[in-house]
Design a protein around this motif. Structure first.
Motif, mmCIF file in Angstrom:
data_model
loop_
_atom_site.group_PDB
_atom_site.id
_atom_site.type_symbol
_atom_site.label_atom_id
_atom_site.label_comp_id
_atom_site.label_asym_id
_atom_site.label_seq_id
_atom_site.Cartn_x
_atom_site.Cartn_y
_atom_site.Cartn_z
ATOM 1 N N ILE A 1 0.985 -1.023 -0.368
ATOM 2 C CA ILE A 1 0.273 0.324 0.064
ATOM 3 C C ILE A 1 1.184 1.729 -0.032
ATOM 4 O O ILE A 1 0.776 1.739 -0.370
ATOM 5 N N ALA A 2 2.483 0.861 1.165
ATOM 6 C CA ALA A 2 2.665 2.677 0.598
ATOM 7 C C ALA A 2 3.860 2.974 -0.613
ATOM 8 O O ALA A 2 4.356 3.389 -0.155
ATOM 9 N N LEU B 1 1.757 5.826 10.251
ATOM 10 C CA LEU B 1 0.907 6.096 8.721
ATOM 11 C C LEU B 1 1.431 5.387 8.101
ATOM 12 O O LEU B 1 -0.377 4.854 7.421
ATOM 13 N N VAL B 2 1.818 4.480 8.284
ATOM 14 C CA VAL B 2 1.656 2.965 7.177
ATOM 15 C C VAL B 2 0.933 2.171 7.493
ATOM 16 O O VAL B 2 0.257 1.467 6.714
ATOM 17 N N LYS C 1 -7.098 -5.891 -5.645
ATOM 18 C CA LYS C 1 -7.812 -4.933 -4.218
ATOM 19 C C LYS C 1 -6.625 -4.380 -3.540
ATOM 20 O O LYS C 1 -6.859 -3.394 -3.405
ATOM 21 N N VAL C 2 -5.347 -5.420 -3.785
ATOM 22 C CA VAL C 2 -4.669 -4.617 -2.690
ATOM 23 C C VAL C 2 -3.963 -3.352 -3.617
ATOM 24 O O VAL C 2 -3.150 -1.958 -3.494
ATOM 25 N N LEU C 3 -4.294 -3.838 -4.499
ATOM 26 C CA LEU C 3 -2.607 -2.432 -6.000
ATOM 27 C C LEU C 3 -4.341 -1.779 -5.946
ATOM 28 O O LEU C 3 -3.988 -0.676 -6.333
ATOM 29 N N ILE C 4 -5.596 -1.790 -5.929
ATOM 30 C CA ILE C 4 -6.266 -0.489 -6.500
ATOM 31 C C ILE C 4 -6.459 0.454 -5.468
ATOM 32 O O ILE C 4 -6.230 1.425 -5.024
ATOM 33 N N ILE D 1 -5.973 4.378 -5.171
ATOM 34 C CA ILE D 1 -6.839 5.197 -4.837
ATOM 35 C C ILE D 1 -6.027 6.038 -4.038
ATOM 36 O O ILE D 1 -6.071 6.951 -4.264
ATOM 37 N N GLY D 2 -4.604 5.307 -3.167
ATOM 38 C CA GLY D 2 -4.318 6.204 -2.142
ATOM 39 C C GLY D 2 -3.780 7.266 -2.565
ATOM 40 O O GLY D 2 -3.057 8.148 -1.661
#
Lengths: 505, 328
Positions: free
Chosen positions: A357-358, A375-376, A408-411, A415-416
């Motif tokens: 995600i980071a 934060l991560v 979903k992780v990549l999305i 989006i992040g």
């Protein structure tokens, strides 16, 4: 009692913390094409691993031709007549077709030397099975073949061990429409010779085209099996997910409600790949980019993202001229790109969800020069909640997640970055029905918050169902543009194959 | 989700740390001489040169890189610095020039690997010979001695009874460990090692960071070369022979892998310490000196095997087929 060539009874396989298979049955008749369907995580892959001797089941029985067998290795399964064609190719590119087919059983003379002429002749016989003996040279190197022909070699390699059952795991994932038709022909030729094909696919339409029988798995359990002619798509989907899915694409917004022009490309081109691409996307709009594999869609998307920059044309983002020369530039401008190949280009498979995600927003998750664990972790927890990701526990490598959860992780990661423009390339490839409808909802709600989305997809129903507007590419050019509400399968295909002739603006 | 990075990196450190403590306890009973300050300081002095290089090598290997040429860089910068001093240059200028030469050799490696795309093993194997060859040319096969005391101070002075090489190594290890663990800049190395194409598409400037990682490795090897030359009071053409293997072994024992994406500076230091301890123990116990290299090999293999078994168990599977997702 019918003549089952392969039968599995009550197969159970437990991994620490998860029951991957729970009393699964499978009955495959001689010479039939038997589809196995289920969402990701339903246990299809594990079942295939059991049938090919890679995993040993904790309980249950496998019978071949009515006789109980037990495989203590993959080689044993192959010897007893179960062969598999891998989803990702397992060929050696620097060896010839013949050497690949006969990898470990090349014909040798009494001194142990390979009989080259016999090797080539027998390869020719195999190629003749698919009418390719005059097209392909047995001595040609595999690296020189198209992906479709490489898959043919892969299939021939599998059947060179003379199997009774041939397992094919997502065989169409890298093929074009035309090549899929040929693959199906080849499968019919194999079944006509008495080989049973066990066919795994996410594309339900393929199942109606090629399979005789279908077995449905859900959550590691056997749901039912049925003759394909007796069932319809709704039946398959509702049994796979355990509920009925109303409309997986959701409602299209009123075109008048879309925001101002967010992104515009004029005459974009990259030598030898695509040329003269004019493309617009408004804030809040989902723009479909359709076309056959090889039409230049991915290349266009990657050029906008700066991964392989365009060498002609101009781009405007919110009215300002931009020219990203690298993904780093593009991300800085607020452009994201979800790759079509999540395993090799998207995810960090050995890292946990939080690190994935980071990856593209380390700076936002840092305090000064230091990465902030707080934060991560906060971002990761938020993603897990918001996108309902089954992360499989703290700190677990994303390698172990199902395809849908990986996507979903990549999305979530893209989006992040709060993108102004997000390019998604095959956003639901290898993703099960349930996760697919969730991904559509995520994209739609991202658009509703003002992001412009360009969706590259080979899945026509997804292009038609989700896009507000559709561009169709053909041979490196944009062949036409259709409003999403007006588009039909025929109109898109006509543009993609050039049957309509000329652009319909 | 809590602090995955810390948890994952600490597992190996804990294992090697426990081994280090275990060896220390056993040796304390086995040999009265072991715990003497003389023995401990000699042991630390012996590993300080390789530990300095290991700091930068860890960052490089985390990013999926690899450098076989550090031993030759040690010899080359040592010889070059000594030559400049003997030629009459001020010590400070000569030392800075030596560091610059080390960094330049590292940049040379990094440019060929990062920009032109030659395999790291082949590139740095070439550099290993190139710069050992240049060292032979520079030294004409003889040691360069007659270095002034001001230069020898670098490696021979003591602070509170501790030799400077140990202090230099300690400072670099502590600073390097913190930076690799916490700095956003170096966190990018883990991503590059984890999936280079993915890192590029995530907006990480992969080429630049790779070149920088090799340059840093060259710089640290250059520093190690200067420290070693100063400590010995002479530049030797054979200085640092085989050092690259000791450094890489230490980094891998400490938790890194050749694929990249994992490893810590502290782990590499523990790896280096463990090797030195084993050597020291075998010497004190009077074991035939020729067994030492064998035991180092056995240590490396055991560390990697234990780690592999641990990972397989964590994944809950023992796959008998190659993992196909790693092929491309």
């Amino acid at each position: 009692m019918p003549d089952y060539i392969l039968e599995a009874r009550g197969i159970t396989k437990t991994f620490p913390g998860v029951k991957a298979l729970d009393g699964v049955d499978l009955r495959v008749r001689r010479g039939e094409t038997h589809a196995v369907v289920g969402e990701n995580g339903a246990g299809k892959s594990t079942l295939m691993m059991v049938l090919t001797g890679v995993y040993r089941p904790d309980a249950g029985q496998i019978l071949i031709g009515g006789k109980p067998v037990s495989f203590h290795s993959h080689e044993a399964a192959v010897r007893q007549g179960v062969a598999i064609v891998y989803q990702e190719l397992s060929l050696v590119p620097s060896l010839s077709i013949a050497e690949n087919i006969f990898t470990n059983h090349q014909p040798v003379n009494s001194l142990g030397f390979v009989r080259r002429s016999e090797l080539l002749d027998r390869t020719r016989e195999y190629l003749a099975l698919f009418d390719l003996d005059t097209v392909l040279d047995p001595a040609a190197l595999v690296r020189s073949l198209s992906p479709a022909n490489q898959q043919v070699v892969e299939i021939l390699k599998a059947i060179s061990t003379d199997p009774a059952v041939l397992i094919m795991d997502e065989p169409t994932s890298s093929l074009t429409e035309v090549e899929i038709v040929r693959l199906f022909e080849n499968i019919r030729r194999l079944t006509a010779r008495g080989i049973a094909c066990l066919y795994i696919s996410h594309h339900l339409s393929e199942i109606f085209e090629i399979a005789d029988t279908v077995t449905i798995l859900r959550d590691g359990r056997f749901v039912c099996d049925a003759a394909v002619k007796d069932v319809d798509e709704d039946f398959l989907v509702s049994n796979m997910v355990g509920r009925t899915i109303a409309d997986i694409y959701g409602a299209r917004p009123d075109p008048a409600s879309l925001g101002p022009m967010r992104f515009e490309a004029r005459g974009l081109g990259r030598a030898g790949v695509f040329a003269g691409a004019d493309l617009r996307a408004r804030s809040g709009e989902i723009v479909g980019l359709a076309g056959l594999v090889g039409a230049g869609r991915t290349e266009l998307g990657r050029a906008i993202f700066g991964a392989e920059p365009a060498d002609t044309g101009t781009m405007l983002l919110d009215g300002r001229s931009i020219a990203p020369r690298s993904p780093r530039d593009a991300i800085g401008l607020g452009i994201g790109y979800l790759t079509e190949d999540r395993k090799t280009q998207g995810l960090f498979l050995d890292f946990p969800l939080s690190a994935n995600i980071a990856a593209n927003r380390l700076k936002r998750l840092s305090l000064g020069p230091l990465v902030s664990d707080a934060l991560v972790d906060g971002a990761a927890n938020a993603a897990v909640r918001e996108y309902r990701i089954a992360s499989g526990g703290q700190g677990k490598a994303v390698r172990n997640l199902s395809g849908g959860n990986q996507q979903k992780v990549l999305i979530a990661a893209w989006i992040g970055i709060e993108p102004r423009l997000l390019i998604v390339d095959e956003p639901t490839r290898g993703v099960d029905v349930g996760a697919r409808s969730e991904i559509y909802a995520f994209l739609r709600s991202l658009a509703a918050r003002g992001t412009a989305i360009i969706m590259i997809s080979s899945d026509l129903s997804e292009i038609l169902g989700l896009s507000d507007r559709i561009y169709v590419m053909k041979s490196g050019r944009i062949a036409g543009e259709i409003a999403g509400a007006d588009a039909t399968e025929e109109s898109v295909i006509a543009l993609a194959t050039g049957a309509a002739g000329g652009a319909s603006q | 989700m809590k602090d995955w990075f810390g948890r994952v990196t600490r597992q190996r450190e804990f294992m090697i740390g426990a081994l280090v403590v275990g060896v220390c306890i056993a040796m304390t009973f086995a040999s009265p001489y072991f715990l003497s300050s003389g023995n401990i300081l000699a042991l630390l002095l012996g590993l300080s040169v390789e530990a300095i290089i290991a700091v930068a090598m860890t960052n490089l290997m985390v990013a999926g890189g690899f450098d076989m040429s550090v031993g030759s860089i040690v010899a080359f910068t040592g010889a070059a610095t000594a030559t400049l001093i003997v030629a009459g240059l001020p010590v400070v200028i000569a030392v800075l020039a030596g560091l610059a030469i080390g960094a330049a050799v590292g940049f040379f490696n990094g440019f060929i690997i990062g920009k032109i795309g030659i395999n790291p093993f082949v590139t740095t194997l070439s550099s290993l010979s190139l710069f050992r060859g240049l060292t032979l040319f520079l030294t004409r096969g003889k040691n360069i001695s007659g270095l002034p005391d001001s230069f020898k101070e670098i490696g021979q002075a003591t602070v509170l009874g501790i030799q400077t090489p140990i202090i230099i190594a300690a400072v670099l290890i502590i600073a390097g460990d913190f930076m690799l663990r916490r700095f956003r800049f170096f966190r990018q190395s883990y991503y590059i090692g984890g999936n280079e194409r993915g890192a590029r598409l995530s907006g990480i400037n992969v080429d630049r960071l790779k070149i920088l990682a090799y340059t840093l490795t060259g710089l640290f090897a250059g520093l190690a070369g200067i420290v070693m030359t100063s400590r010995l009071g002479a530049a030797s053409m054979t200085a640092g022979t085989g050092l690259e293997l000791r450094v890489i072994t230490a980094v891998i024992i400490g938790g890194a892998s050749l694929q990249g994406g994992e490893g810590t500076v502290f782990g590499a230091f523990l790896g280096s310490l463990l090797m030195a301890l084993i050597t020291n123990a075998l010497t004190l116990l009077g074991v035939d000196v020729y067994w030492q290299t064998f035991v180092i090999g056995a240590t490396l293999l055991s560390a990697v095997l234990i780690d592999q078994v641990g990972k397989k168990r964590a994944q809950g599977t023992v796959a008998r087929l190659p993992d196909r997702s790693q092929q491309k």
